[in-house]
Design an enzyme around this catalytic site. Structure first.
Site, short mmCIF file in Angstrom:
data_model
loop_
_atom_site.label_atom_id
_atom_site.label_comp_id
_atom_site.label_asym_id
_atom_site.label_seq_id
_atom_site.Cartn_x
_atom_site.Cartn_y
_atom_site.Cartn_z
N GLU A 195 5.80 20.48 66.10
CA GLU A 195 5.39 21.71 66.79
C GLU A 195 5.45 21.53 68.31
O GLU A 195 4.48 21.76 69.03
CB GLU A 195 4.00 22.15 66.32
CG GLU A 195 3.96 22.45 64.83
CD GLU A 195 2.70 23.17 64.35
OE1 GLU A 195 1.64 23.03 64.99
OE2 GLU A 195 2.79 23.91 63.35
N GLU B 159 7.05 24.35 57.93
CA GLU B 159 5.71 24.50 57.38
C GLU B 159 5.46 25.96 57.03
O GLU B 159 5.72 26.85 57.84
CB GLU B 159 4.63 24.11 58.40
CG GLU B 159 4.62 22.66 58.80
CD GLU B 159 3.48 22.33 59.76
OE1 GLU B 159 2.57 23.17 59.94
OE2 GLU B 159 3.52 21.24 60.36
#
Ligand code: CA
Length: 496
Positions: free
Chosen positions: A181, A279
């Site tokens: 991320e 995800e």
């Protein structure tokens, strides 16, 4: 002759159980996806598994038998496992920060078990000692005071040595993530110039280790459409060598599915990159089972225009199918796959239905387990590294209501989505290993590919002899039938 009798017996067994139906109460209904990419990744992150097992958790298959989580996932259509790696998630006294305490040693343990069931791996380097996300990209303690040049050397060394350790236990790494991320930073670097140096260091280490491994970058917030597209431009402008442009997609926060496809299409079309959702997850209930509040509950994140599904087993399966479909809809077959995030992070001690006293005792015990084994999202020990968030709000699983396993460890009906997206939710046609509705030569071919390199097959359909394994024996039975025993084969619909 004995052999022939054995085959006849096998075929008789086949005759008796030519199709398998699911009890209606246990069934989710899922329409098959026509995947453009035949090896579409149907992945799951299960990084917390070792800490859960150390806390006393065990997992059970659909027959309520205790079994290795990795085997249950492999048996039910999951084909790739994502494992996060932190450099050193421990304080100086050796107390774990939690979140699975996922250092490289833990990753190696998971990799070894995945290899046993031919599950491929995505290694998710955070290049931090604990959770790295859009708000946090703190460098590991050991790298804190290094120059950028020294830090890039550390990134290379750590990446390479970690991959060596995974290889040594037979782990098959299909993909590596350079950072987690990294929308706003990576390894304590936040300028575009410095971030590029970190990306390049990680990427070159992977290429030197093995040219066949795909290199992924991982962002968040695809709803910021133009910004996320600009990150693809940035990577191109800085000539960063990578293969897969990926994002998290949580429908609570991350916009519509059509916007997701648009963002991914941008990287695929303009820069020829593979794309992926790294995800996603969805709650199957708003109830909690471990005494630690969930991210999605009746008080939070449970409404919004992009929450298109019920909080039920069916809704959970539908969400994952829809995200897979959105990735599959990307042009030119560049949609590589989807990973479900922590689909087995269940309770270490079920608090459901307990009275006040029993509840508080169970919760106290859970807290001890989270602290001792790192099986909650963070332990109190994390405060030295992350004082403002983990150090304040540490506790258990915030996603036990998004798992594919109940608080008792048993597989939930929604887990079947991984098979159903490939093979449909209808009755299983024994012998139809590739799920195309026919039993033919292709089925023996895909079984051989499955045995040699883990290619996805419908294991329930491929297991002709019923020994719960897909082996060359099953391919041989189909082959023998095709050649000599056509008339007797009981499940034939279209032999050719
Ligand atoms: Ca919880």
């Amino acid at each position: 002759m004995k052999k022939l009798i054995a085959i006849l017996i096998s075929l008789t067994i086949v005759l008796g159980f030519s199709t398998t139906a699911f009890a209606s109460s246990e069934k989710v209904n899922i329409e098959k996806i026509e995947f453009k990419n035949p090896d579409f990744i149907k992945g799951m992150d299960i990084s917390s598994v070792i800490s859960l097992e150390n806390s006393g958790v065990s997992f059970k298959n659909f027959n309520n038998e205790k079994e290795d989580l990795l085997k249950i996932l492999s048996d039910n259509g999951v084909n790739c496992i994502r494992i996060r790696v932190w450099n050193n998630p421990f304080d100086k006294d050796g107390n774990g920060y939690g979140g699975g305490n996922n250092d490289i040693d833990i990753a190696v343990k998971i990799a070894e078990r995945a290899a046993k069931y031919k599950l491929k791996l995505l290694i998710d380097f955070h290049y931090s000692d604990f959770w790295a996300d859009p708000a946090k990209q703190k460098a590991p303690k050991e790298w804190e005071n290094l120059t950028l040049a020294q830090k890039t050397e550390k990134v290379k060394e750590f990446t390479k040595s970690s991959l060596e350790k995974i290889k040594a236990v037979g782990g098959e790494v299909a993909m590596v993530q350079i950072g987690n991320e990294t929308t706003n930073g990576i390894a304590g670097e936040y300028s575009k110039d410095n971030m590029a140096e970190i990306y390049k260091a990680g990427s070159s280490a992977v290429r030197e280790f093995n040219k066949d491994i795909k290199i992924a970058v991982h962002f968040t917030n695809p709803e910021n459409t133009e910004y996320i597209k600009s990150l693809a431009d940035y990577l191109n402008d800085y000539k960063i060598d990578y293969d897969v442009f990926s994002t998290s997609y949580y429908p609570y926060w991350h916009g519509s599915l059509s916007n997701l496809t648009e963002v991914l299409n941008y990287a695929a079309k303009n820069y020829g990159k593979y794309v992926m959702v790294t995800e996603t997850s969805y709650a199957n209930t708003l109830d909690d089972t471990d005494g630690h509040a969930n991210t999605v509950s009746q008080w939070s994140n449970c409404t919004g225009e992009n929450l298109l599904w019920d909080f039920s087993y069916q809704g959970q399966a539908d969400e994952l199918r829809a995200v897979m479909s959105a990735v599959n809809n990307v042009d030119n077959g560049k949609g590589l796959g989807v990973f479900y995030w922590e689909g087995a992070w269940i309770s270490v001690g079920d608090t459901t239905g307990l009275g006040v006293k029993a509840y508080s005792e169970r919760l106290e015990n859970n807290k001890k387990l989270w602290e001792e084994f790192g099986s909650g999202w963070a332990s109190s020990y994390s405060k030295e590294f992350d004082p403002d968030d983990a150090g304040k709000y540490f506790g258990g699983s915030a996603v036990d209501n998004q798992a594919f396993f109940g608080a008792d460890g048993k597989a939930l009906p929604s887990l079947r989505v991984f098979d159903f997206v490939s093979f449909g939710d209808g009755e299983i046609l024994l012998g139809d290993a590739d799920g195309n509705g026919k039993v033919n030569i292709l089925d023996t071919t895909v079984i051989q590919k499955h045995i040699s390199d883990g290619y996805s097959v419908n294991k329930k359909a491929a297991d002709i002899d019923g020994d719960k394994l897909v082996t060359i024996k099953d391919a041989t039975l189909i082959q023998k039938y095709r050649v000599k025993m056509k008339v007797d084969y009981p499940i034939n619909t279209d032999v050719n």
